[in-house]
Design a protein around this motif. Sequence first.
Motif: not given
Length: 207
Positions: A102-106
């Motif tokens: 979720f960090n990189v996708m966000g």
Amino acid sequence: MITWLHWVDLVGVAVFAVSGTLMAYKKNMDGFGVVVLASVTAIGGGTLRDMILDLPVFWVQDPSFFYAILAAALITIIWLRTKNTFPLGYLLFADAIGLAFFNVMGLQKALTYGASPLIAIALGTMTGVFGGLIRDVICREIPLVLKGELYATACILGGACYMGAMSLNLSPILCLSTGFAITLIFRLGAMKWHWHLPVFQAHDKVE
């Protein structure tokens, strides 16, 4: 590329749904509680991100995210019914994987919609940590993001490495892979070796 990112996003949602389901198992919740906890863990961070970016909330536009949540929760329930002990290690590992996803996708979504690098890193971190924070608050646990071991800091480091990869003109997939790997490595390292950022020295309790 968009199709590939969509599938990665679904995987991230599913992994965080597993984390929420494991916590529901720990707290002896009923079926409705499992669905609620799996859902808020999986989509809480992304919902806040989209609201801040003034975008349509992603799961409102695409019901496949709820299908991923339900499938992940069901598979986890079936697996847990064959076990006799609570797999705390699996909960923490699933949480770490979801955090990195979720960090990189966000971060990538924030950049796509015109956010500056600093704001994108902040929104990536928020996407990664907020769902787990809601999960832990509902379950009356100290949120992992507030504990001593690296959590949000791992997201920030992963986001900074993502931006560094972008500055080297690496492909989007390599940028995502770099940010994901660094976030996951630091989070798993913090879990194993108790890495943290000390602020206050040890002191006696203040009366």
